[in-house]
Each structure stands twice: as C-alpha cells, then as structure tokens.
Write an enzyme that holds these catalytic residues in place. Sequence first.
Site, PDB file in Angstrom:
ATOM      1  N   LYS A  73      25.101 -50.268 -50.923  1.00  0.00           N
ATOM      2  CA  LYS A  73      25.385 -48.638 -51.086  1.00  0.00           C
ATOM      3  C   LYS A  73      24.181 -48.181 -51.902  1.00  0.00           C
ATOM      4  O   LYS A  73      23.657 -48.753 -52.869  1.00  0.00           O
ATOM      5  CB  LYS A  73      26.802 -48.328 -51.653  1.00  0.00           C
ATOM      6  CG  LYS A  73      26.871 -46.928 -51.870  1.00  0.00           C
ATOM      7  CD  LYS A  73      28.371 -46.743 -52.280  1.00  0.00           C
ATOM      8  CE  LYS A  73      28.629 -45.332 -52.528  1.00  0.00           C
ATOM      9  NZ  LYS A  73      30.113 -45.093 -53.371  1.00  0.00           N
TER      10      LYS A  73
ATOM     11  N   SER B  91      33.188 -42.521 -50.700  1.00  0.00           N
ATOM     12  CA  SER B  91      31.586 -42.175 -50.648  1.00  0.00           C
ATOM     13  C   SER B  91      31.013 -43.232 -50.096  1.00  0.00           C
ATOM     14  O   SER B  91      29.853 -43.208 -49.570  1.00  0.00           O
ATOM     15  CB  SER B  91      30.922 -41.817 -51.844  1.00  0.00           C
ATOM     16  OG  SER B  91      31.194 -42.832 -52.881  1.00  0.00           O
TER      17      SER B  91
ATOM     18  N   SER C  78      36.352 -44.322 -53.463  1.00  0.00           N
ATOM     19  CA  SER C  78      35.298 -44.701 -52.660  1.00  0.00           C
ATOM     20  C   SER C  78      35.388 -46.194 -52.082  1.00  0.00           C
ATOM     21  O   SER C  78      34.639 -46.483 -51.193  1.00  0.00           O
ATOM     22  CB  SER C  78      34.149 -44.268 -53.011  1.00  0.00           C
ATOM     23  OG  SER C  78      34.106 -42.935 -53.466  1.00  0.00           O
TER      24      SER C  78
END
Length: 591
Positions: free
Chosen positions: A73, A147, A171
């Site tokens: 990420k 996210s 997330s």
Amino acid sequence: MTVPTGWTLSEWQYAYGKAQLDPKTTLGELRDTLSADDPVWIHIVSQAELDAQIATLTSPSEQPLFGIPFVVKDNIDVAGLPTTAACPSYSYTAKQDATTVARLKAAGAIVLAKTNLDQFATGLVGTRSPYGVVPNSFNPDYVSGGSSSGSAVAVARGLVPFSLGTDTAGSGRVPAGFNNIVGLKPTKGRFSIQGVVPACKSLDCVSVFALTVDDADTVASVLEGFDPADGYSRQPPHSARYWSSQPCFGVPERHDWFGDSEAQRAWEASLEKLQADGVELVPIDFTPMQTLAQLLYGGPWVAERHAAIAEFMAEHAEEMNPVVRGIIEQAQNFSATDAYRAEYARADLARAIQTAMAEVDALLVPTAPRLPTIAQVEADPVGVNSQLGTWTNFVNLADCSALALPAGIRADGLPFGITLIAPAWQDRALTDFGRHWEAIAPWKRGATDLQLPAPNAPSKAPRDHVRLAVVGAHLSGMPLNHQLTERHARLVARTHTAPTYRLYALPDTTPPKPGLIRADEGASIIVELWDIPVDQFGSFVALVPAPLGIGTLTLDDGREVKGFICEGAAVKGARDITELGGWRAFIESRS
C-alpha cells in the site's frame, strides 16, 4: 511456463524448491503483465528496481519467502520508491524501507508495486484517489473497499499471493470482505508502523491480505516482533492462547443492513453453518461498540489525522481529495480539552467492551453491513462510508485483534465476509479458528476460479507451545484433564504411539493412573495430543508425581513428542493392560 496466477505461498515455495522457477525470469514476466493504466497501481517497479531486489536473494532454504512477489500500500515506505499516500503533491522518495517491508525483504520476498488507496488512508470505499477508483474484483460497478483497495484487489485477482495494507478503522478488513480474501488486522504494536505515513498513529496497524489463512499467518510470523524505532511497538505479554474446539462467539443483537438483503441472507447462512459445527452463538448488546465507533470520526481523533499532515495541508489543502480534506478539516472543531474528554470516554467504553468480551471467546460480526455500488458512494460519500465502518471502527480504539474471512458468494454474485474480533494478543487464536472455518466453509481464491489447496493438518505445535502426548488420567473427560484445560492447553488429535510400548495399571494410585513403558515387544497405545503454552508447561510438569515423568514418546507416524513415561521398577507386579490398547478401554472394562 506461464506466469503464475492465484498461487499460494506453498505453491511458490514448492516451485522454487524444485528449481522449476528462476526468480529473474518469472518475476520479470509477472512485472510485465502489470499495466500502469490499471487503477490498482500507483508505482510499478522498473526492471532495474526488480533486479536489485533479486540480487539480494540467497536460497529457498535460507529465506522462507524466497522470490515470492508481494505489493505494498502506497502509504508504506519502500526504499528508493515514491510514497504518495495517493496524493501526488505529497510524494517523496523513501530513503529506507518501513520495518515491515525490510523484514519481508530479509525473508526473500520481492516488492512488485505500490498500490492505490483512499487518500491518506482516509476512507473505507476505494474511491478517494486521484489515481482512479479501484473497482471491485467481482463486479466493476461496485466498490472494492478501502482504504487498502489496491492491495486487496491485487491479491483477489491472483496477481500476488499476499500484500500489505494498513488498518485504522477497518481498511484491512472491509476490502477483504468485498473481494473474497483473508484480511489479518493484528493487535496494535504487534507489527511495527515505522515507515508508515500516519492516519491516526496511536491506532494504526499494518495489515495483511492473503488468499488463505495459513498464508496470512505465515506473513504475520515474519512481520511480528518488537521494533525499538517505533514508539507504539509492543511485546506480547504471554504465550498465545487458543480456544476450545467448540468456541463461544458473541454476535450483535441488532443489525441495520441499509437495504442490502443479500448481505443479511449471507450472514444468516454463515451463522447456521457455525451452529451446525458446534459453535455457540450468544447475542450481545453492541451499544458500547457503536458508541465507541462514533468517536473515531465524530470525535477529536480526526485531529490526529490532521497532526500527521498539518504542514502539508497548510500549503496544499486545495490539492487534496475534497472528501478527505473535508473530513480532516474537522480537526479545527476540537480542543485539547475535547481530546482528553474523548480519551476518558474511550477508556470507559473499551473497558465495557472488554468486560463483555470476557464472557465469550470472540465477537463475530459481518465484515460490513452492505456492499454498495460506486454510484451509491459518489451520491453520498460520507454517509455510505460511515455505514461500512459499522463493525470495524471500534476495534482499534478498544485494543482488539481481528481476522476477516470469506463467507460465501451471495445470490447476486458478490462476495460476503465475516470478521472475528478478539482481545489484544489473541491473534493466533483467531488464525487457528480461521483455518477451521476455511476447512468447513472453503472459498475460491479471491476472484479467480481456483479452488483452495487442501488444508494440511499441523504436524507440530504452534509457536510458544509444547505438544504433549497424554495416556491416562489426563485424557479428555478423565479426572486430571482439568490440569491441562486450566492452563489453556487444547486437544489437537487422538492417535497412537509407535508399536514399541506396553501399558500397565499402576497399583495404589489416586486417581488411578497407568504407566507407559518402552519395550522390545510392545503395541501401539492410544494417546491424545495436547498443545500447551510453553509458559504453562513447567507448572504442569511440577504436578506429575513419581513414578511418572515427562519424556519423549515416538508416535506411529515416526514423530517424536513430549509425553508421559514411567519408571521401569514401578510396573513390577502391575497389571499389563497393553492388549486393551489404551487407558480409556481399561477404565470402561472395570465398570
């Protein structure tokens, strides 16, 4: 050979171990399949960046993740690559790896790309990024969840076997539930957050996405460990604890599915499957959880988000995603006094939650109450996002661990997921049950059409445990079994010794006990295998009276485990009960 798709860690390891794969060739071809036009990616490594990593590989025997690709990420630093947090004007080139990335690289894993996310890890939808909306891996009309959207979809599409996300409010769980994969959210401080762009630094966790529970746990074992460079890093307080074979889960008394009847039906089907398997489900009032959840975005924790990027916002607020900016700008509504008052409320609510959880092994919730379309999120970006955090937002505030698991495909073809939530440092109990759920309710690998590999029975005790063979009064249901269960030991299997033992009924013992002796002419004796925490093993051994002791037994499959043995002199004159095959048969014959 073709580029591997949907492989698990064990399949990558097997292929490298058999010298079927060359890392440079295989990973180069895999990198070439990634497209810069795909909204999953923010940065794909260059061939030179890939070659530099491959040059550090040693061998599969030395590196447990040798040559295995993963993605990260893009709020987690990878040395030499840009970190954007999905905000181009925020971008910087990382000087060193985040601790989590460094540990994976040291184990031989190879970074292929940085993935898209809701900007500054603020969102549960996967739509708040200038690099594009990341669509659901099953149906592009639906959100992928955020996210950690790109990291989840990369695994679900079978491009890599695992990825790193982050989880502050859900997330690492919501995208797992929306894409039919496993999402492991560790206890805060179990994995280092050094090198992570903060969302709420006091709550942030690096999370793991994988196709199987085993793979998520394997990656977690590489990531865990105290990091003195991280002020929030923690040491586990004790050896791992596991649940019984028929655990008790607390489930919400009331639900709001926000019109998603397919999610409701999938939830009810999951509960039926668990109950059929012997799991006890206890309805619990989730009011404290919901009240605590509202503090995350409705209280001064938004000021912690502002603290992470205050200097950047002062100069570049207009360059941020407007929804994200609007959320973080709420920080100006809270004072330091508000922050302390909210912390006091958090502590009280967390204590109430922990008290309620003490009555069950874990909480069981839907990972999310609905799976919205992209259009629905665009029409109400804050409202829908808030709904998705119904069962996730409170978890880090209450200092819990969590594991998101696939739970079937709905009638509309979309995935549904459940999440188990346990107190801090119950991570391994979660993954242990997750393996069981995977065995009784197997799923396909993400959005691919590939079946999961057949589960392997654990051949040895978990970390921080001793596998112990019991043969007599400590068998399940026998008078001394409580000495195991009160030390959090758990029954693993019923099996036999090698055919080189004789069993005797010892005279004048209370309660009655057998003596197991190795012999040239013997037989296989029934034993139970129990895993007992290392920190409890010494106190258990101290209870074993002479002439018994703990030594090493050989099982019928050749494994050696700790187990009960007896002094040879003690069986003189004792009744030989070997022909009965085990102690339980002897007790039954007496009655």
